[in-house]
Scaffold this active site. Structure first.
Site, PDB file in Angstrom:
ATOM      1  N   ALA A   1      42.123  17.432  57.646  1.00  0.00           N
ATOM      2  CA  ALA A   1      43.277  16.906  58.379  1.00  0.00           C
ATOM      3  C   ALA A   1      43.076  15.455  58.835  1.00  0.00           C
ATOM      4  O   ALA A   1      42.984  15.172  60.038  1.00  0.00           O
ATOM      5  CB  ALA A   1      43.578  17.804  59.586  1.00  0.00           C
TER       6      ALA A   1
ATOM      7  N   ARG B   1      39.636   9.130  60.338  1.00  0.00           N
ATOM      8  CA  ARG B   1      40.064   9.707  61.616  1.00  0.00           C
ATOM      9  C   ARG B   1      40.706  11.049  61.312  1.00  0.00           C
ATOM     10  O   ARG B   1      41.604  11.113  60.471  1.00  0.00           O
ATOM     11  CB  ARG B   1      41.094   8.820  62.318  1.00  0.00           C
ATOM     12  CG  ARG B   1      40.512   7.570  62.914  1.00  0.00           C
ATOM     13  CD  ARG B   1      41.611   6.697  63.501  1.00  0.00           C
ATOM     14  NE  ARG B   1      41.051   5.464  63.998  1.00  0.00           N
ATOM     15  CZ  ARG B   1      40.723   4.420  63.250  1.00  0.00           C
ATOM     16  NH1 ARG B   1      40.884   4.474  61.941  1.00  0.00           N
ATOM     17  NH2 ARG B   1      40.220   3.333  63.788  1.00  0.00           N
TER      18      ARG B   1
ATOM     19  N   ASN C   1      25.552  25.612  50.548  1.00  0.00           N
ATOM     20  CA  ASN C   1      27.019  25.520  50.405  1.00  0.00           C
ATOM     21  C   ASN C   1      27.544  24.143  50.801  1.00  0.00           C
ATOM     22  O   ASN C   1      28.127  23.447  50.002  1.00  0.00           O
ATOM     23  CB  ASN C   1      27.714  26.543  51.299  1.00  0.00           C
ATOM     24  CG  ASN C   1      28.010  27.850  50.582  1.00  0.00           C
ATOM     25  OD1 ASN C   1      27.794  27.958  49.376  1.00  0.00           O
ATOM     26  ND2 ASN C   1      28.490  28.819  51.322  1.00  0.00           N
TER      27      ASN C   1
ATOM     28  N   ASP D   1      27.718  36.758  49.677  1.00  0.00           N
ATOM     29  CA  ASP D   1      27.260  35.361  49.567  1.00  0.00           C
ATOM     30  C   ASP D   1      26.647  34.900  50.883  1.00  0.00           C
ATOM     31  O   ASP D   1      25.673  34.147  50.899  1.00  0.00           O
ATOM     32  CB  ASP D   1      28.434  34.455  49.192  1.00  0.00           C
ATOM     33  CG  ASP D   1      28.824  34.607  47.726  1.00  0.00           C
ATOM     34  OD1 ASP D   1      27.978  35.066  46.937  1.00  0.00           O
ATOM     35  OD2 ASP D   1      29.972  34.267  47.378  1.00  0.00           O
ATOM     36  N   GLY D   2      27.251  35.342  51.996  1.00  0.00           N
ATOM     37  CA  GLY D   2      26.712  34.997  53.319  1.00  0.00           C
ATOM     38  C   GLY D   2      25.272  35.467  53.474  1.00  0.00           C
ATOM     39  O   GLY D   2      24.433  34.763  54.041  1.00  0.00           O
TER      40      GLY D   2
END
Ligand code: NAP
Length: 264
Positions: free
Chosen positions: A185, A148, A122, A45-46
């Site tokens: 995160a 944040r 992507n 895929d890369g």
């Protein structure tokens, strides 16, 4: 018909590249690296991401097909054993084309009304160069939240199985014209609050990020990563362009998902 072949660069992909090129020329197809009607990408895929960026200026004229020399890919779904079959199918043009949505990214800078436009197959990610990323997130021109955290990722449906999936995003069928925003995160406590779920936007919606303090960001477009300074805003939307894949046999998306993530 004119064709090009791209390779991941390892010896297995290179030798398959030479084989495909010779076979197609034996069928009297013309090799044209600059203006191909079809690009056969050999590797993973890369490798197809690289091929996409190489030919992104002629997406309406070039179709892609991927052969994997490692594991099954989402874009590279032909095996090396099937190459003879693939070559015969390509030689028997015209072929069927399926189109997948792309992500458009517009980065606007603080001075001189400058802007840069990018296309991703992507996803695009935004991270701070230093410290926590703090961004005001707008949906359709309305303030939605102040993010944040480590970063934000906006993916296409076909990119939803890549970085987006690792961030807990949903897998989206590539016939759905949409983009997906997922968090890296986020900081969530009594003071700071984000929605905490990935959001899927339809084609007529746009998502805009506005810097709150720092104005320098590391922005990725697929495998490419660039430092952008003095950024005023970053806009994400479903691009008007699409990528075209040459289809020679059915290989349904959900089967590819199953075979990639579930089957041994
Ligand atoms: P890489 O780090 O060498 O490879 C990333 C992996 O993602 C490879 O295994 C690649 O498959 C796979 N991949 C690429 N597109 C995919 C897709 N649409 N669906 C499922 N898997 C996919 O980087 P690269 O080859 O230059 O590719 C850049 C991509 O890496 C980015 O677009 C991003 O999606 C992905 N990435 C993922 C993470 C993560 O999952 N935590 C972090 C950073 C970047 P092949 O082996 O078949 O090439």
């Amino acid at each position: 018909m004119k064709f090009a072949v791209t390779s991941k660069g390892d010896s297995k992909s290179n030798s398959l590249m030479h084989k495909v090129r010779t076979y197609l020329q034996d069928f009297n197809l013309e090799y044209d690296e600059d203006q191909p009607d079809i690009v056969v990408s050999i590797g993973g895929d890369g490798t197809l991401l690289y091929a996409f960026h190489r030919y992104k200026k002629r997406l309406d004229k070039t179709a892609f097909v991927g052969v994997h020399t490692g594991h099954l890919g989402f874009y590279a779904d032909w095996t090396p054993d099937e190459v003879e079959k693939l070559v015969i199918a390509i030689a028997k043009t015209p072929f069927q084309v399926v189109e997948y949505p792309l992500l458009e990214v517009i980065v606007r800078y603080q001075h001189g009304g400058r802007e840069s436009r990018f296309l991703a197959l992507n996803e695009s990610t935004v991270k701070s160069v230093e410290g926590t990323l703090v961004m005001d997130v707008e949906m359709r021109g309305e303030h939605f939240e102040t993010f944040r955290g480590d970063g934000l990722c906006v993916s296409t449906p076909s990119g939803s199985t890549a970085y987006n999936k690792a961030l807990g995003g949903a897998i989206i069928h590539p016939t759905i014209d949409s983009i997906q925003l997922s968090e890296m995160a986020s900081i969530n406590n009594r003071v700071f609050r984000t929605v905490g779920s990935p959001l899927v936007l339809p084609a007529h919606h746009t998502c805009l990020l506005r810097p709150v303090n720092n104005v320098d960001f590391q922005i990725t477009i697929d495998h490419l990563s660039l430092l952008h300074e003095d950024v005023k805003s970053i806009q994400f939307l479903v691009a008007p362009e699409k990528i075209r894949f040459a289809r020679f046999r059915p290989f349904p998306f959900w089967k590819r998902v199953h075979d990639s993530f579930i089957a041994n």
